[in-house]
Structures are given as C-alpha cells and as structure tokens.
Design a protein around this motif. Structure first.
Motif, PDB file in Angstrom:
ATOM      1  N   PHE A   1      12.398 -24.985  -2.709  1.00  0.00           N
ATOM      2  CA  PHE A   1      11.387 -24.443  -3.614  1.00  0.00           C
ATOM      3  C   PHE A   1      11.341 -22.926  -3.446  1.00  0.00           C
ATOM      4  O   PHE A   1      11.305 -22.417  -2.320  1.00  0.00           O
ATOM      5  CB  PHE A   1      10.002 -25.011  -3.301  1.00  0.00           C
ATOM      6  CG  PHE A   1       9.866 -26.485  -3.536  1.00  0.00           C
ATOM      7  CD1 PHE A   1       9.648 -26.987  -4.813  1.00  0.00           C
ATOM      8  CD2 PHE A   1       9.959 -27.381  -2.473  1.00  0.00           C
ATOM      9  CE1 PHE A   1       9.521 -28.353  -5.027  1.00  0.00           C
ATOM     10  CE2 PHE A   1       9.827 -28.746  -2.679  1.00  0.00           C
ATOM     11  CZ  PHE A   1       9.617 -29.232  -3.964  1.00  0.00           C
ATOM     12  N   ILE A   2      11.320 -22.208  -4.583  1.00  0.00           N
ATOM     13  CA  ILE A   2      11.102 -20.759  -4.561  1.00  0.00           C
ATOM     14  C   ILE A   2       9.794 -20.504  -5.298  1.00  0.00           C
ATOM     15  O   ILE A   2       9.667 -20.817  -6.489  1.00  0.00           O
ATOM     16  CB  ILE A   2      12.256 -19.982  -5.209  1.00  0.00           C
ATOM     17  CG1 ILE A   2      13.590 -20.380  -4.575  1.00  0.00           C
ATOM     18  CG2 ILE A   2      12.029 -18.484  -5.058  1.00  0.00           C
ATOM     19  CD1 ILE A   2      14.792 -19.614  -5.111  1.00  0.00           C
ATOM     20  N   LEU A   3       8.819 -19.919  -4.607  1.00  0.00           N
ATOM     21  CA  LEU A   3       7.441 -19.876  -5.092  1.00  0.00           C
ATOM     22  C   LEU A   3       7.141 -18.662  -5.982  1.00  0.00           C
ATOM     23  O   LEU A   3       6.097 -18.021  -5.846  1.00  0.00           O
ATOM     24  CB  LEU A   3       6.469 -19.900  -3.902  1.00  0.00           C
ATOM     25  CG  LEU A   3       6.624 -21.069  -2.933  1.00  0.00           C
ATOM     26  CD1 LEU A   3       5.578 -20.994  -1.834  1.00  0.00           C
ATOM     27  CD2 LEU A   3       6.543 -22.395  -3.669  1.00  0.00           C
ATOM     28  N   GLY A   4       8.021 -18.338  -6.898  1.00  0.00           N
ATOM     29  CA  GLY A   4       7.709 -17.321  -7.887  1.00  0.00           C
ATOM     30  C   GLY A   4       8.130 -15.918  -7.512  1.00  0.00           C
ATOM     31  O   GLY A   4       8.543 -15.642  -6.395  1.00  0.00           O
ATOM     32  N   ASP A   5       7.979 -15.011  -8.492  1.00  0.00           N
ATOM     33  CA  ASP A   5       8.493 -13.646  -8.401  1.00  0.00           C
ATOM     34  C   ASP A   5       9.979 -13.664  -8.050  1.00  0.00           C
ATOM     35  O   ASP A   5      10.440 -12.997  -7.122  1.00  0.00           O
ATOM     36  CB  ASP A   5       7.692 -12.798  -7.408  1.00  0.00           C
ATOM     37  CG  ASP A   5       6.408 -12.262  -8.033  1.00  0.00           C
ATOM     38  OD1 ASP A   5       6.144 -12.568  -9.206  1.00  0.00           O
ATOM     39  OD2 ASP A   5       5.675 -11.532  -7.346  1.00  0.00           O
ATOM     40  N   ILE A   6      10.698 -14.466  -8.801  1.00  0.00           N
ATOM     41  CA  ILE A   6      12.145 -14.528  -8.649  1.00  0.00           C
ATOM     42  C   ILE A   6      12.748 -13.176  -9.009  1.00  0.00           C
ATOM     43  O   ILE A   6      13.597 -12.641  -8.299  1.00  0.00           O
ATOM     44  CB  ILE A   6      12.744 -15.622  -9.576  1.00  0.00           C
ATOM     45  CG1 ILE A   6      11.963 -16.925  -9.455  1.00  0.00           C
ATOM     46  CG2 ILE A   6      14.216 -15.827  -9.274  1.00  0.00           C
ATOM     47  CD1 ILE A   6      11.860 -17.464  -8.063  1.00  0.00           C
ATOM     48  N   PHE A   7      12.270 -12.638 -10.121  1.00  0.00           N
ATOM     49  CA  PHE A   7      12.763 -11.354 -10.618  1.00  0.00           C
ATOM     50  C   PHE A   7      11.679 -10.293 -10.452  1.00  0.00           C
ATOM     51  O   PHE A   7      10.485 -10.600 -10.475  1.00  0.00           O
ATOM     52  CB  PHE A   7      13.164 -11.475 -12.089  1.00  0.00           C
ATOM     53  CG  PHE A   7      14.095 -12.625 -12.369  1.00  0.00           C
ATOM     54  CD1 PHE A   7      15.414 -12.581 -11.945  1.00  0.00           C
ATOM     55  CD2 PHE A   7      13.652 -13.761 -13.032  1.00  0.00           C
ATOM     56  CE1 PHE A   7      16.270 -13.644 -12.182  1.00  0.00           C
ATOM     57  CE2 PHE A   7      14.492 -14.826 -13.278  1.00  0.00           C
ATOM     58  CZ  PHE A   7      15.815 -14.765 -12.848  1.00  0.00           C
ATOM     59  N   ASP A   8      12.105  -9.054 -10.320  1.00  0.00           N
ATOM     60  CA  ASP A   8      11.147  -7.975 -10.160  1.00  0.00           C
ATOM     61  C   ASP A   8      10.674  -7.434 -11.511  1.00  0.00           C
ATOM     62  O   ASP A   8       9.544  -6.964 -11.629  1.00  0.00           O
ATOM     63  CB  ASP A   8      11.776  -6.835  -9.344  1.00  0.00           C
ATOM     64  CG  ASP A   8      10.747  -5.867  -8.806  1.00  0.00           C
ATOM     65  OD1 ASP A   8       9.842  -6.310  -8.075  1.00  0.00           O
ATOM     66  OD2 ASP A   8      10.828  -4.661  -9.139  1.00  0.00           O
ATOM     67  N   GLU A   9      11.529  -7.539 -12.535  1.00  0.00           N
ATOM     68  CA  GLU A   9      11.217  -6.912 -13.815  1.00  0.00           C
ATOM     69  C   GLU A   9      11.238  -7.897 -14.982  1.00  0.00           C
ATOM     70  O   GLU A   9      11.402  -7.492 -16.138  1.00  0.00           O
ATOM     71  CB  GLU A   9      12.186  -5.760 -14.085  1.00  0.00           C
ATOM     72  CG  GLU A   9      12.112  -4.664 -13.039  1.00  0.00           C
ATOM     73  CD  GLU A   9      13.117  -3.538 -13.277  1.00  0.00           C
ATOM     74  OE1 GLU A   9      13.800  -3.571 -14.320  1.00  0.00           O
ATOM     75  OE2 GLU A   9      13.199  -2.637 -12.429  1.00  0.00           O
ATOM     76  N   GLY A  10      11.071  -9.191 -14.688  1.00  0.00           N
ATOM     77  CA  GLY A  10      11.058 -10.176 -15.768  1.00  0.00           C
ATOM     78  C   GLY A  10       9.947  -9.931 -16.759  1.00  0.00           C
ATOM     79  O   GLY A  10      10.041 -10.313 -17.929  1.00  0.00           O
ATOM     80  N   LYS A  11       8.880  -9.287 -16.314  1.00  0.00           N
ATOM     81  CA  LYS A  11       7.722  -9.067 -17.183  1.00  0.00           C
ATOM     82  C   LYS A  11       7.996  -8.072 -18.297  1.00  0.00           C
ATOM     83  O   LYS A  11       7.251  -8.018 -19.273  1.00  0.00           O
ATOM     84  CB  LYS A  11       6.530  -8.591 -16.344  1.00  0.00           C
ATOM     85  CG  LYS A  11       6.815  -7.354 -15.508  1.00  0.00           C
ATOM     86  CD  LYS A  11       5.667  -7.054 -14.557  1.00  0.00           C
ATOM     87  CE  LYS A  11       5.966  -5.853 -13.677  1.00  0.00           C
ATOM     88  NZ  LYS A  11       4.867  -5.578 -12.744  1.00  0.00           N
ATOM     89  N   TRP A  12       9.058  -7.246 -18.145  1.00  0.00           N
ATOM     90  CA  TRP A  12       9.342  -6.282 -19.213  1.00  0.00           C
ATOM     91  C   TRP A  12      10.830  -6.155 -19.546  1.00  0.00           C
ATOM     92  O   TRP A  12      11.220  -5.336 -20.371  1.00  0.00           O
ATOM     93  CB  TRP A  12       8.782  -4.905 -18.868  1.00  0.00           C
ATOM     94  CG  TRP A  12       9.328  -4.277 -17.615  1.00  0.00           C
ATOM     95  CD1 TRP A  12      10.639  -4.108 -17.270  1.00  0.00           C
ATOM     96  CD2 TRP A  12       8.577  -3.728 -16.529  1.00  0.00           C
ATOM     97  NE1 TRP A  12      10.758  -3.496 -16.051  1.00  0.00           N
ATOM     98  CE2 TRP A  12       9.503  -3.239 -15.568  1.00  0.00           C
ATOM     99  CE3 TRP A  12       7.222  -3.586 -16.271  1.00  0.00           C
ATOM    100  CZ2 TRP A  12       9.112  -2.638 -14.378  1.00  0.00           C
ATOM    101  CZ3 TRP A  12       6.833  -2.985 -15.085  1.00  0.00           C
ATOM    102  CH2 TRP A  12       7.769  -2.523 -14.154  1.00  0.00           C
ATOM    103  N   SER A  13      11.698  -6.939 -18.923  1.00  0.00           N
ATOM    104  CA  SER A  13      13.138  -6.773 -19.136  1.00  0.00           C
ATOM    105  C   SER A  13      13.548  -7.220 -20.537  1.00  0.00           C
ATOM    106  O   SER A  13      13.017  -8.179 -21.090  1.00  0.00           O
ATOM    107  CB  SER A  13      13.921  -7.553 -18.077  1.00  0.00           C
ATOM    108  OG  SER A  13      13.616  -8.927 -18.147  1.00  0.00           O
TER     109      SER A  13
END
Length: 394
Positions: free
Chosen positions: A105-117
């Motif tokens: 399990f990876i608990l989120g924030d996989i990417f640093d810039e997914g919110k605006w990429s």
C-alpha cells in the motif's frame, strides 16, 4: 619500469576506491539495512477457522509506505529527481526481493505535482512511477490518493480524480479483501464535509461501505429477511477493517509522538490545521463511528507517530519514503490476520550516511593523489641529482 608499476598501482587503487564507494552507496547499502527487517509474528496466524469453515493460513504480509512525492517538471531539479528517485527505486526493489510482501500500500502523495501537471507531464510522471515501483504478479500494488496527486480540496476536480483512478485502475474509495482481511481505502482529500460534488460522492460511498461491513459483521446475509436494510448489501468477511488514508485523523499536534522518525522536537508542538494537516474533528468522528476500525494507517505529515483515538482506535502515521522529505525514511511491515495484527518498522539507509561515505572516499582519493604527487616529485628530484652527478663527473 618502477615508475610504470607505481602508476598502475595508483590507477587500480583509484578504480577500487571510486568504484567501491559508488557500488556500496548506490546498490549494496540497501541489502544489509533492509535484511535486518523481519515480518512481525501474529499469534493466531495459523490454523484459524476460515470463512468456509476450513482451517487456513490467514495471515497476509502487507508492506505500507507513503509520500513518495515523485518530482515533476515544474519544481523538480534534474539532479534532485535523479538522486531521490534512484534511492526509492533501489529501496523498493530490494525490499520486494528480500521481504516478498503479498500486498503493498502507498498512502498517497505519489506525485509531487499531480495537482497542476499537464497531461504530457502527468504521463511522464506515471511512466517513471511504473518503472520505479515495478513488481511481479505475486505482489499486488494498491495506491491511495493524496492532496499532491489531485490537489487540496479547493484544487481537486473530477478530471484530476478520474485521471488518477484510471492510472491505478480502481476507485479511490473502496474495500480490498485479502485472506479474510478487509482493508478500507479512504479518499480523505474529499472529506471536507462542505457538500462539494466529489465530497458528496465519496461520503455516499463510505456510508454504503459502512452499511455493508456492519451487515457482514452481524452475519445478516442478503435475502435472509432478518433485516431489510441488509438485503442488498455486499458481503464481506465478518472482520473489522483496517483503514488506510492519506490524511491523519484529527489530533492537536505531534507533541506526544516519539521515536527515531518522529517530527523534530521544535516541530512537535506546532498546532495542526484541520482540513489541511489533519482531517476535521467531524470527519474523523464520522469515520470512527461508521467503521470502528481496528487500526488506522495514514501519511501526509512525513513523520512517524502513534495515536490512540477515543482510547480504542489506534492510528499509525507512516513517514515519507523519500530522502527528499526525511534523512531516515522508513516503511511499515504488517502481518495481518482476520482477528489480529502485528506491525514492525523498517528503516532505510540514511542519506547522511551515504554522503559521509562519499566524503570519506573523496578524502582518501585526495590523499592518494597527494601521495602520488609527492612520490613523483621525490622520484624526479632523485633522477635529476643522478643526472647532474654524472654530468659533473664527465
């Protein structure tokens, strides 16, 4: 001839020193560090009654990590990206090879810039993720959504959420069942409780999952007529769930947190902001009342912590897996059966250790170079004196 031999010896020493330091820091160091880790033992791991009445080995080995923060094209420096992603790739692949988890399990924030990429940058980030965290079919990889993947509440939208869910081929709020163990995955970014469309959808899904789990726990099977509200419910193993999410449940601060991976002493007394650092009090109480989880695993803070909510619901915050966020990353090893669990923490090599090894190798390299120069200077002086003496004798 002697001069040539010395040069060869110096070249061999140089290759051994540089190559040895590089091989140790980039490959070898992960093996002895992770080899020290071991799966914790659960007392009732074997010979339990299975769901169908048969005895079964019902313990599942789950590896839990968080906050990988793969750097993006906007704020990620190429060397920072190369260094930290290589560290995570080697750590993850070594852990898979040595520990053989059944599920990760990876608990989120996989990417640093997914919110605006952009779509192009998103596809590049996804490609790098699949390369770093590749795994065999014997291991299932389950990914949760974090605020850096789709944005904080005010930034997220259906496009970002569905883009994330499509890549990882699953809804961000669901139950994963393995060997009679229910793992509840919660999209905690959408628990603002302000009636936003995504929040309403997630809350509706959680209410349904809560009803299904409660019906399963009470052993009300669909169609048995005992309770109308359970007639159309999904049947799950009758065990309380382990809840996994990105945001921690509400707590004032990390003041009570201890351990090698806890927040720095000067940060522990900083008050958390609801709906930003932790979930709100209201959302936290709803989740506890709906699901009564036997364990909560969360990320987001990048530091380790253990909290007991309402004196009966334990929560473990999982630190970041990346050197970019911590000098001493770690992950959780969980042995889980339908009625019990045991946890242990596995620390990765410290970045400061790797830096010191490289500094020591550099210092040795400098000393070797100075010694070679001094020897050559002495050799040349001796040679010139000999030639001068012969010239005078003539």
């Amino acid at each position: 001839m002697e001069r040539i031999n010395v040069r060869w010896m110096a070249a061999v020493l140089l290759i051994l020193l540089v190559g040895g330091a590089f091989f140790f820091c980039e490959y070898l160091i992960y093996f002895p560090t992770i080899f020290k880790c071991a799966w914790p033992k659960v007392s009732d791991a074997r010979d339990e009654e299975g769901i169908d009445g048969r005895a079964t080995d019902s313990t599942i080995r789950a590896m839990v990590l968080s906050d990988t923060h793969l750097l993006g094209a906007v704020g990620g420096h190429w060397f920072d990206k190369l260094r930290r992603e290589w560290q995570m790739e080697r750590a993850f692949q070594t852990a898979l090879w040595l520990l053989r988890p059944e599920i990760v399990f990876i608990l989120g924030d996989i990417f640093d810039e997914g919110k605006w990429s952009s779509q192009k940058h998103w596809e590049d980030d996804v490609r790098r993720f699949h390369r770093m965290f590749k795994h065999s079919t014997d291991t299932e990889l389950v990914v949760l959504v974090g605020n850096h993947d789709i944005g904080f509440h005010y930034e997220m939208d259906w496009f970002k959420l569905q883009r994330f869910e499509k890549v990882f081929n699953a809804s961000s709020t669901r139950i994963v069942t393995k060997k009679g163990v229910n793992f509840l995955l919660v999209n905690s970014v959408a628990l603002h409780g302000d009636g936003c469309p995504i929040c309403q959808s997630v809350e509706k899904s959680l209410i349904k999952l809560s009803r299904d789990l409660n019906c399963s726990l009470q052993n009300f099977q669909p169609g048995d007529g005992v309770k109308d509200r359970c007639d159309e419910s999904q049947v799950y193993p009758p065990t309380r769930p382990i809840m996994l999410q990105h945001y921690p449940l509400y707590r004032l601060s990390d003041a009570a947190c201890t351990g090698l991976d806890a927040a720095a002493p000067e940060e522990r007394h900083l008050l958390f902001r609801e709906k930003y650092d932790v979930l709100s009090k209201d959302a936290s109480q709803k989740l506890l009342q709906w699901f009564k989880p036997r364990l909560i695993l969360s990320g987001h803070t990048h530091s380790g912590c253990e909290v007991l909510h309402d004196n009966k619901y334990p929560e473990v915050s999982v630190p970041s897996f990346s050197w970019r966020n911590r000098n001493n990353p770690s992950f959780i090893l969980a042995s889980v059966s339908p009625s019990s669990y045991a946890l242990s923490k596995c620390f990765l090599p410290e970045e400061s250790t790797v830096i010191w090894v490289y500094c020591l190798a550099g210092a040795c390299l400098l000393l070797l170079f100075l010694a070679h120069c001094l020897w050559m200077k002495g050799f040349l002086q001796c040679l010139s004196l000999c030639l001068l003496g012969k010239h005078k004798s003539l």
